[in-house]
Design an enzyme around this catalytic site. Structure first.
Site, short mmCIF file in Angstrom:
data_model
loop_
_atom_site.label_atom_id
_atom_site.label_comp_id
_atom_site.label_asym_id
_atom_site.label_seq_id
_atom_site.Cartn_x
_atom_site.Cartn_y
_atom_site.Cartn_z
N THR A 150 12.09 7.75 59.01
CA THR A 150 12.69 8.93 59.64
C THR A 150 14.21 8.98 59.52
O THR A 150 14.79 10.05 59.34
CB THR A 150 12.29 8.96 61.13
OG1 THR A 150 10.87 9.12 61.20
CG2 THR A 150 12.95 10.10 61.87
N ASP A 176 7.56 7.31 53.76
CA ASP A 176 7.19 7.30 55.17
C ASP A 176 6.44 5.98 55.33
O ASP A 176 5.57 5.66 54.53
CB ASP A 176 6.25 8.50 55.45
CG ASP A 176 5.86 8.59 56.91
OD1 ASP A 176 6.07 9.65 57.49
OD2 ASP A 176 5.30 7.61 57.45
N SER A 177 6.76 5.18 56.34
CA SER A 177 6.24 3.81 56.37
C SER A 177 4.73 3.75 56.62
O SER A 177 4.14 2.68 56.52
CB SER A 177 7.00 2.97 57.40
OG SER A 177 6.59 3.27 58.71
N SER A 178 4.10 4.90 56.90
CA SER A 178 2.65 4.90 56.99
C SER A 178 2.03 4.63 55.61
O SER A 178 0.84 4.34 55.50
CB SER A 178 2.16 6.25 57.52
OG SER A 178 2.68 7.29 56.73
N THR A 231 9.66 3.51 61.51
CA THR A 231 9.31 2.72 62.69
C THR A 231 7.80 2.44 62.78
O THR A 231 7.39 1.47 63.41
CB THR A 231 9.74 3.44 63.99
OG1 THR A 231 9.11 4.71 64.05
CG2 THR A 231 11.24 3.60 64.05
N ASP A 232 6.98 3.30 62.15
CA ASP A 232 5.53 3.18 62.37
C ASP A 232 4.96 1.83 61.97
O ASP A 232 4.09 1.30 62.65
CB ASP A 232 4.79 4.31 61.62
CG ASP A 232 5.06 5.67 62.26
OD1 ASP A 232 5.52 5.69 63.42
OD2 ASP A 232 4.83 6.69 61.60
N1 ASP Z 1 6.61 8.24 60.20
C1 ASP Z 1 7.91 7.59 60.24
C2 ASP Z 1 7.85 6.32 59.43
O1 ASP Z 1 7.35 5.35 59.92
C3 ASP Z 1 8.31 7.33 61.66
C4 ASP Z 1 9.69 6.72 61.83
O2 ASP Z 1 10.36 6.30 60.92
O3 ASP Z 1 10.14 6.69 62.99
O4 ASP Z 1 8.26 6.31 58.31
#
Ligand code: ASP
Length: 388
Positions: free
Chosen positions: A18, A89-91, A121-122
């Site tokens: 993000t 996106d870390s997902s 963060t994910d």
């Molecule tokens: N969907 C985002 C990710 O993990 C969420 C984030 O970065 O806060 O890439």
């Protein structure tokens, strides 16, 4: 002493998340190459452009130098950004991404005082836990950070997160993989994402944070004095809890087993569900079983669990599904699991349990008994061993 003596060099590996996202035509956040470095370059809290331009250009092959404003101790953190293509996106994280990060730390290890990894963060806690095992005898800080709100938006938490991560990476010899978020520095294999809406997105329920960062001088973090920006930050580091730097050579182990799985028990889960999960044809070699409380499971599962361990050679780690606390041999239902061959996971969290299994299962010279012993040992500060 020349001014260069006060300089510290940090490499930033930007994987996405993000913090560097922008909006697409429908208003949804997407990662975009170049957004992160552009935002950072233009923000005077994160980049003293005038000073950065005066510094050596082309340092270790990086053509752009960034500089934090001068700290009140007159140390200067210079940093360089390697943006991964494409940012994700870390997902979407995969084992290959972890290998790339670990290999980059290895490649640049001698050239930098510390490393910051920008990450969504994910899955950040999965990455920090995994890297903590991949990077052996680490003698320099490797700090993951990111944001809940993009740098492009007013009110982003990314600025402070970045400032803290860069400061700790540049100014302190913290020989661990850690995660910095919302003023706190956590051990990388103890931390978990606890909130997907608030700035306090992470916590480390079984282990105190390693350090904190607070603004000093009437709440200011960055102040302009005589036309120049200065950082006023109070750092407090809990050195007693920190892993000790070893004399052994830094090594990177990029082998990670893909054959691991996680099963969380819930009332109503059937023996068929458990049997199907452990079915030999699925090829699982390591399983994190998230049991109830201090480590209990329905006794009807004992046979199938025992068969998986003793006949199929699966390492099953008995971990509590509570977010805080440790597995203990308090109840018969828990002791029976140990007799069935499950490994008591102590107070390890799910992210670290998966990472440790991935790492230990690749120790091809070890037999199952030796791997089991390794799983029980505290390798990187990921578990608290209770002494009798
Ligand atoms: N969907 C985002 C990710 O993990 C969420 C984030 O970065 O806060 O890439």
């Amino acid at each position: 002493m020349s001014s260069a003596d006060h300089q510290r060099h940090v490499l930033v590996l930007d994987t996405g998340g993000t913090i560097g996202m922008t909006k697409d035509d429908e208003g949804a956040l997407i990662p975009k190459f170049g957004v992160f470095s552009k935002e950072v370059a233009e923000n005077p809290r994160l980049n003293d452009n005038v000073y950065a331009k005066k510094c050596e250009q082309n340092y270790k092959g990086f053509d752009k130098t960034y500089a934090l404003p001068l700290g009140s101790d007159y140390k200067r953190v210079l940093y360089y950004i390697k943006e991964y293509k494409p940012p994700i996106d870390s997902s979407q994280i995969k084992l290959e991404n972890w290998k790339t990060m670990a290999e980059d730390v290895k490649h640049y290890y001698g050239d930098f005082d510390g490393f910051v990894i920008i990450h969504g963060t994910d899955t950040m806690a999965y990455t920090s836990a995994t890297l903590s095992f991949m990077l052996e005898n680490l003698g320099k800080p490797v700090i993951l950070t990111g944001a809940q709100i993009p740098l492009q938006e007013i009110g982003s938490d990314g600025w402070d997160n970045l400032l803290g991560a860069l400061s700790f990476a540049g100014l302190y010899v913290i020989p661990e993989v850690t995660l910095f978020f919302d003023k706190k520095l956590f051990r990388g294999n103890r931390v978990t994402k606890i909130d997907c809406n608030k700035f306090k997105a992470f916590d480390s329920p079984n282990f105190e944070p390693l350090a904190t960062m607070e603004p000093s001088l009437s709440g200011a973090v960055c102040r302009r004095l005589n036309g120049r920006n200065y950082l006023f930050i109070a750092f407090s580091v809990n050195w007693c809890n920190m892993l000790k730097k070893t004399k052994d050579e830094f090594k990177v182990d990029t082998d990670l087993s893909p054959k691991v799985g996680l099963l969380k028990l819930y009332p109503g889960i059937t023996i068929e569900n458990v049997t199907s999960f452990l079915n030999e044809d699925h090829g699982l070699k390591g399983v994190v079983l998230q049991t109830y409380g201090v480590g209990g499971s329905p006794t009807t599962f004992l046979d199938v669990l025992s068969k998986a361990v003793k006949e199929n050679g699966v390492l099953i780690l008995n971990c509590t599904q509570c977010i805080k606390g440790t597995v203990l041999p308090t109840y018969k239902v828990g002791k029976d699991l140990e007799k069935a061959g499950l490994i008591p996971g102590a107070d390890i969290n799910g992210e670290a349990a998966l990472a440790k299994l991935r790492y230990v299962l690749c120790k091809s010279k070890l037999n199952n008994e030796q791997m089991t012993k390794m799983m029980k040992r505290n390798l990187r500060g990921e578990i608290t061993l209770l002494t009798a």
